[in-house]
Design a protein around this motif. Sequence first.
Motif, PDB file in Angstrom:
ATOM      1  N   UNK A   1       0.836  -1.208   0.000  1.00  0.00           N
ATOM      2  CA  UNK A   1       0.000   0.000   0.000  1.00  0.00           C
ATOM      3  C   UNK A   1       0.869   1.256   0.000  1.00  0.00           C
ATOM      4  N   UNK A   2       1.914   1.256   0.839  1.00  0.00           N
ATOM      5  CA  UNK A   2       2.748   2.452   0.974  1.00  0.00           C
ATOM      6  C   UNK A   2       3.867   2.499  -0.073  1.00  0.00           C
TER       7      UNK A   2
ATOM      8  N   UNK B   1       6.529   0.711  -0.490  1.00  0.00           N
ATOM      9  CA  UNK B   1       7.864   0.615   0.112  1.00  0.00           C
ATOM     10  C   UNK B   1       8.781  -0.136  -0.855  1.00  0.00           C
TER      11      UNK B   1
ATOM     12  N   UNK C   1      -2.611   5.763   1.595  1.00  0.00           N
ATOM     13  CA  UNK C   1      -1.971   5.307   2.835  1.00  0.00           C
ATOM     14  C   UNK C   1      -3.087   4.730   3.690  1.00  0.00           C
ATOM     15  N   UNK C   2      -2.761   3.746   4.483  1.00  0.00           N
ATOM     16  CA  UNK C   2      -3.838   3.021   5.168  1.00  0.00           C
ATOM     17  C   UNK C   2      -3.455   2.630   6.590  1.00  0.00           C
TER      18      UNK C   2
ATOM     19  N   UNK D   1       8.914   6.063   9.648  1.00  0.00           N
ATOM     20  CA  UNK D   1       9.968   6.291   8.644  1.00  0.00           C
ATOM     21  C   UNK D   1       9.990   5.174   7.597  1.00  0.00           C
TER      22      UNK D   1
ATOM     23  N   UNK E   1       7.693   3.910   5.980  1.00  0.00           N
ATOM     24  CA  UNK E   1       6.808   4.131   4.820  1.00  0.00           C
ATOM     25  C   UNK E   1       7.063   5.485   4.154  1.00  0.00           C
TER      26      UNK E   1
ATOM     27  N   UNK F   1       1.398   6.592  11.158  1.00  0.00           N
ATOM     28  CA  UNK F   1       2.034   6.084   9.935  1.00  0.00           C
ATOM     29  C   UNK F   1       1.157   6.384   8.711  1.00  0.00           C
ATOM     30  N   UNK F   2      -0.162   6.152   8.863  1.00  0.00           N
ATOM     31  CA  UNK F   2      -1.065   6.375   7.731  1.00  0.00           C
ATOM     32  C   UNK F   2      -1.181   7.859   7.399  1.00  0.00           C
TER      33      UNK F   2
ATOM     34  N   UNK G   1       2.446   9.525   6.048  1.00  0.00           N
ATOM     35  CA  UNK G   1       2.914   9.111   4.711  1.00  0.00           C
ATOM     36  C   UNK G   1       2.294  10.039   3.659  1.00  0.00           C
TER      37      UNK G   1
END
Lengths: 252, 191
Positions: free
Chosen positions: A153-154, A156, B69-70, B88, B90, B132-133, B136
């Motif tokens: 999703x991100x 990476x 982003x999730x 970091x 992501x 995090x979500x 990002x």
Amino acid sequence: MRNNRFFRPLLIAAFWLAVWQGLAWMVGNAIFLAGPAETLAALARLVPTAAFWRAVGYSCARVCAGYLLALAAGLLLGTLGHAAPLAGEALSPLLRLMRSIPVASFVILALLWVGARRLTTLVVFLITLPVIYAGVRAGLAQADPALLEVARVFRVGLARRALHIYRPALLPHLAGAAGVAAGLAWKSGVAAEVIGICEHSIGERLYMSKLYLETDQLFAWTAVIVLLSWLSEKLLARLLARWTPGRKGDAP
Amino acid sequence: MNAVELRNVTKAYGDKVVLDSLRLTLAPGGRYALMGPSGRGKTTLLRLLAGLESPDAGEILGRAGLRASMQFQEDRLLDYAGALANVRFVLPRGASDADARALLAELLPGASLDRPVADFSGGMRRRVALARAVAAPSELVLLDEPFTGLDADAKVRAARAIAPRLRGRTLVMATHDEEEAALCGAEIVRI
């Protein structure tokens, strides 16, 4: 408690040494069974000689070369087999076959293919590769699918995924496989040197000890092999622990 | 940024149809709270929007090219790493982590951002996953029950911390609680 941890292994070792010495006395013939005292004396005579260190150096270099090549190839092929299932399916029967071929068959074939000088390296490589490959495949298969979805999703990158998702899954399996393979490397490597009578090797010294019925030297060389195998496993475990996630400066 | 349009989206797992010909338009920068009983496809819809699954029938338009982003229903953190390191992980290579650090400081006041999240409580882990979500870079922010395990005060603080960072981005959250939707200023979509 600390004393217990220190003394217990010593007591166990002392017990088995006593059993060994007792058996040697019962047999009463050092050609059939050399006792620990005779073995230690033979070792004390061997260690100061240049021939001893030459043989240790020769075998160490070749066993380590075969092992490291197998480690590199196992990581590469294991990753390939994981990433491309078709490649994994194609490799699987070959590596399974390699696991079931006896060391002696490999040694004779390797003697024909590469001669005595490269024999140890090739045999160690062929014997340890399937073990390391299986460890790599098992480890990569344990990568957390939930974290892989996060990475997807991100968006990476592959390097970060490898470092922070695949590596923690891989290391415990790789450590187990690498430890087993290190033991196998010494067993198969020295067996190859005995069969191939490789000049200046530990295997050749073992063969000569048998030929001249120097059983105390045979036992002394065996103790050296056990020690080298144990040291390899310890060194490897320490190196792999350095790559274990959670060390300072290791975070993304 | 385009609107994201779901046209007659259907998704089933085996015999169980969880989304049946769903039609929904998400305006750019809009905030939406998916509400409905368990098993009605809220998480499935978020997964479809994240690109993790494809609809069995129907189509999703305007999704291509959008970065998502999730925050998943489970925290899904790197347990050995600290809170900041999890965020970091992501962020794009070379991106500054200053805003992530500031957001985490608001969400986890007084907590060590370098301590492994494995040692955190459930509520703290939830906030790291939320950070995090939100931290990002993305146009589409998908939050699946973002405030689970947080008490009322912590929910308000978390909603306040993320609000300025959601400006201009499309938010889709799944929740069972209308108050949570209101805290995020989200329009309720019942499915």
